[in-house]
Enzyme design. Structure first.
Site, PDB file in Angstrom:
ATOM      1  CB  CYS A 158      99.701 -54.823 159.128  1.00  0.00           C
ATOM      2  SG  CYS A 158      99.606 -52.964 159.584  1.00  0.00           S
TER       3      CYS A 158
ATOM      4  CG  HIS B  61      96.050 -54.092 156.205  1.00  0.00           C
ATOM      5  ND1 HIS B  61      95.547 -54.940 157.279  1.00  0.00           N
ATOM      6  CD2 HIS B  61      96.480 -52.919 156.685  1.00  0.00           C
ATOM      7  CE1 HIS B  61      96.009 -54.280 158.588  1.00  0.00           C
ATOM      8  NE2 HIS B  61      96.616 -52.863 158.108  1.00  0.00           N
TER       9      HIS B  61
ATOM     10  CD  GLU C 113      94.022 -57.700 155.517  1.00  0.00           C
ATOM     11  OE1 GLU C 113      95.121 -58.036 155.053  1.00  0.00           O
ATOM     12  OE2 GLU C 113      94.224 -57.059 156.854  1.00  0.00           O
TER      13      GLU C 113
END
Lengths: 196, 252
Positions: free
Chosen positions: A77, A178, A180
């Protein structure tokens, strides 16, 4: 495997730590140059505003350390945008200059809101980071600024014009989305990175 | 292509999920982590946790919940409900919440939006706006769980919130909430046209077609619902398949 996550108060790193934990991997959140240099892999997540992030990196001399790293490196990001040369954010801010792109803001329109927020599909995938993935796969984005497509681009997304969803230069990999928070697709990308 | 998002909303009290969750095969429907994981597997794009705890233990239990959810969940989630200070927001974000939604505190002191956006970035600040319609005044904003009429026009307030740095608007029609007659298309459309940040529509979802309508007619960026998902009336996958057939981009 030693994994260092760069600690520069760059926002929510807890999610990245948890994502690695789900993969059974321990990571160290650190700004210590020696620990970072010794690590097998380096993660560079980030959220928030580019100018204050750069101030914090400079305060810890990380702006000099990061470009010299040679192990596999993954920006996430804002951590991707910071690898470029310059951003429009904060009235114009110089970045780390590891990759030759300039970060610009999405023009907000009634149809294309800013931030670009939500799940978008990846296109034009190339390289080991995306092994096992296809253009049918969606990942989660939240950003108002983007890096244009260039020779460093290893994945694109469109909003509505194509932009860099992922970039690479030598050992420096970075994703705008992202990993994650992108479900099983994001997990696969993290796994692929850990195998580099 | 950016997809429209489907967002189940979970009410939590004292760290437990409340309000009629009837899922077969879920050992403990009161466990927010198990429920969140189940929604994620079914294809939810995000989750919202609304904390309705009223005790002074609130903050500690909410932070613990956020940590537990973040440890398990690999999709984004927002936390809201009585969040009023920069310190509250910091504790939630640092423990793994992706976004925080503020409501009454923002109306009491709108500068809070500017402060939070400057400190944490707009991307994680959701302004929740509860609107109710009456013939004399149109759509007005209510706070304190819908009990207090602020007298503020809904579109004007959402525009102000966006200008102050909100990253997203969560617009709930209190006039539609619980009716299952569909989302409030008029006010959702008006807010969506008035701001250039994403708008989540909430309140009134009763059928799959309601979601099609709010995306196609009111240009919402996301649709949020609680009971229809909790009671298993509509599965998230079947909802998304319906939307795709209607030509709406979804993640399947």
């Amino acid at each position: 495997m030693e994994i260092a996550i760069i600690d520069y108060k760059g926002g929510n790193v807890q999610s990245v730590l948890f994502a690695l934990e789900r993969l059974g991997v321990q990571a160290t959140l650190t700004a210590d140059h020696d620990v970072i240099r010794r690590a097998d892999k380096v993660l560079f997540p980030g959220e928030g505003e580019a100018a204050s992030a750069m101030r914090e990196l400079r305060a810890q001399d990380l702006h000099e350390l990061l470009p010299t790293l040679t192990q596999p490196f993954l920006g996430i990001c804002l951590g991707m945008q910071l690898l470029g040369r310059h951003t429009q954010e904060g009235g114009g801010t110089d970045l780390l200059g590891i990759l030759p792109f300039d970060v610009v803001r999405f023009p907000a329109t009634p149809e294309y809101k800013v931030p670009h927020m939500g799940w978008n599909n990846l296109q034009a995938l190339r390289g080991p980071l995306f092994e096992g993935l296809s253009a049918e796969d969606y990942v989660y984005f939240v950003h108002s600024y983007y890096a244009p497509v260039g020779e460093y681009t290893i994945a694109e997304a469109a909003y509505p014009t194509p932009f860099s969803a992922a970039v690479q230069h030598e050992n420096f990999y970075a994703v705008q989305f992202h990993t994650e928070k992108s479900g099983p697709v994001g997990t696969r990308i993290l796994e692929n990175f850990l195998k580099l | 292509m950016l997809t429209k998002r489907i967002i189940p909303c979970l009410d939590v009290k004292d760290g437990r999920t409340v309000k009629g969750v009837r899922f077969e095969g879920l050992r403990d429907a009161g466990d927010p982590v198990a429920l969140a994981a189940r929604y994620a597997r079914e294809g939810a794009d995000e989750l919202v946790f609304l904390d309705i705890t009223a005790t002074n233990q609130k903050r500690a239990t909410l932070v613990a919940l956020v940590r537990d959810v973040a440890r398990e969940l690999d999709i984004p989630f927002t936390v809201g409900g009585g969040i009023g200070t920069v310190a509250d927001v910091e504790a939630l974000l640092m423990n793994g919440a992706d976004k925080v939604s503020i409501n009454s505190a923002a109306l009491a002191r709108p500068e809070l939006i500017d402060e939070l956006a400057a400190r944490f970035g707009s991307q994680c600040i959701v302004v929740a706006a509860d609107a109710r319609y009456n013939d004399a005044d149109g759509w007005l904003i209510y706070t304190r769980a819908g009990t207090h009429n602020t007298g503020r026009d809904a579109v004007q307030w959402c525009r102000e919130a966006a200008e102050r740095g909100a990253g997203e608007i969560l617009l709930t029609s209190m006039s539609n909430d619980g009716t299952k007659d569909g989302f409030a298309l008029d006010i959702t459309g008006a807010v969506s046209r008035a701001v250039t940040i994403p708008v989540i529509a909430s309140g009134g979802a009763g059928s799959k077609q309601d979601f099609t309508n709010v995306f196609q007619q009111a240009h919402a960026d996301a649709g949020l619902a609680a009971s229809i998902f909790h009671f298993g009336e509509i599965g998230i996958r079947e909802l998304k398949e319906h939307l795709r057939q209607d030509g709406i981009a979804v993640r399947l």
